[in-house]
Design a protein around this motif. Sequence first.
Motif, PDB file in Angstrom:
ATOM      1  N   THR A 165       4.492   7.100  -7.793  1.00  0.00           N
ATOM      2  CA  THR A 165       4.166   5.700  -7.588  1.00  0.00           C
ATOM      3  C   THR A 165       2.653   5.574  -7.565  1.00  0.00           C
ATOM      4  O   THR A 165       1.974   6.348  -6.925  1.00  0.00           O
ATOM      5  N   THR A 166       2.116   4.604  -8.279  1.00  0.00           N
ATOM      6  CA  THR A 166       0.690   4.395  -8.298  1.00  0.00           C
ATOM      7  C   THR A 166       0.326   3.206  -7.437  1.00  0.00           C
ATOM      8  O   THR A 166       1.130   2.311  -7.227  1.00  0.00           O
ATOM      9  N   LEU A 167      -0.919   3.210  -6.938  1.00  0.00           N
ATOM     10  CA  LEU A 167      -1.377   2.083  -6.132  1.00  0.00           C
ATOM     11  C   LEU A 167      -1.966   1.019  -6.996  1.00  0.00           C
ATOM     12  O   LEU A 167      -2.671   1.112  -7.852  1.00  0.00           O
TER      13      LEU A 167
ATOM     14  N   LEU B 100       0.809  -1.222   0.000  1.00  0.00           N
ATOM     15  CA  LEU B 100       0.000   0.000   0.000  1.00  0.00           C
ATOM     16  C   LEU B 100       0.839   1.266   0.000  1.00  0.00           C
ATOM     17  O   LEU B 100       0.298   2.370  -0.093  1.00  0.00           O
ATOM     18  N   LEU B 101       2.149   1.090   0.129  1.00  0.00           N
ATOM     19  CA  LEU B 101       3.069   2.229   0.161  1.00  0.00           C
ATOM     20  C   LEU B 101       2.739   3.176   1.313  1.00  0.00           C
ATOM     21  O   LEU B 101       2.740   4.399   1.163  1.00  0.00           O
ATOM     22  N   ILE B 102       2.423   2.592   2.469  1.00  0.00           N
ATOM     23  CA  ILE B 102       2.101   3.406   3.639  1.00  0.00           C
ATOM     24  C   ILE B 102       3.093   3.133   4.766  1.00  0.00           C
ATOM     25  O   ILE B 102       3.810   2.145   4.747  1.00  0.00           O
TER      26      ILE B 102
ATOM     27  N   LEU C  94      -7.695   0.194  -1.827  1.00  0.00           N
ATOM     28  CA  LEU C  94      -8.609   1.334  -1.876  1.00  0.00           C
ATOM     29  C   LEU C  94      -8.481   2.181  -0.612  1.00  0.00           C
ATOM     30  O   LEU C  94      -8.446   3.409  -0.674  1.00  0.00           O
ATOM     31  N   THR C  95      -8.361   1.524   0.525  1.00  0.00           N
ATOM     32  CA  THR C  95      -8.174   2.242   1.780  1.00  0.00           C
ATOM     33  C   THR C  95      -6.871   3.038   1.753  1.00  0.00           C
ATOM     34  O   THR C  95      -6.837   4.207   2.139  1.00  0.00           O
ATOM     35  N   GLY C  96      -5.797   2.404   1.282  1.00  0.00           N
ATOM     36  CA  GLY C  96      -4.512   3.095   1.167  1.00  0.00           C
ATOM     37  C   GLY C  96      -4.585   4.274   0.212  1.00  0.00           C
ATOM     38  O   GLY C  96      -4.012   5.335   0.464  1.00  0.00           O
ATOM     39  N   ALA C  97      -5.317   4.099  -0.889  1.00  0.00           N
ATOM     40  CA  ALA C  97      -5.458   5.183  -1.866  1.00  0.00           C
ATOM     41  C   ALA C  97      -6.168   6.379  -1.257  1.00  0.00           C
ATOM     42  O   ALA C  97      -5.783   7.527  -1.495  1.00  0.00           O
TER      43      ALA C  97
ATOM     44  N   HIS D 104      -3.202  12.891   6.628  1.00  0.00           N
ATOM     45  CA  HIS D 104      -4.108  13.924   7.125  1.00  0.00           C
ATOM     46  C   HIS D 104      -5.516  13.385   7.397  1.00  0.00           C
ATOM     47  O   HIS D 104      -6.127  13.715   8.405  1.00  0.00           O
ATOM     48  N   MET D 105      -6.032  12.536   6.509  1.00  0.00           N
ATOM     49  CA  MET D 105      -7.420  12.078   6.620  1.00  0.00           C
ATOM     50  C   MET D 105      -7.683  11.255   7.878  1.00  0.00           C
ATOM     51  O   MET D 105      -8.818  11.195   8.340  1.00  0.00           O
TER      52      MET D 105
END
Length: 99
Positions: free
Chosen positions: A97-99, A12-14, A63-66, A22-23
């Motif tokens: 980088t895209t998810l 997820l690149l998190i 989707l959550t990571g995006a 922020h969200m």
Amino acid sequence: MTGHKPELLEALLITTNPYDYHMISQGEITVKSIDDVEEFIATDTAIDILGFTAEEKLGIYKLTGAVMHHGNMKFKQKQREEQAEPDGNEGNNRNNTTL
């Protein structure tokens, strides 16, 4: 973000730091009565019980990571236009980088 599944963080690149997003860092980050790892395992198990495939499950997490990454995007309005464009990529940990 618990770090319970490091491969998921990588996919997820998190990061594990909620303040990077922020969200999700606008309210209480830590609640004493909630065990984040336990809640993650319960959610992960529920997805399996509901019959989602491994690909669909990864899609849910992506989707959550995006959404988390989208919350860090900044926009600026183009001069004399109604469109907006990205305002740099300072908040992007992994540029382009895209998810």
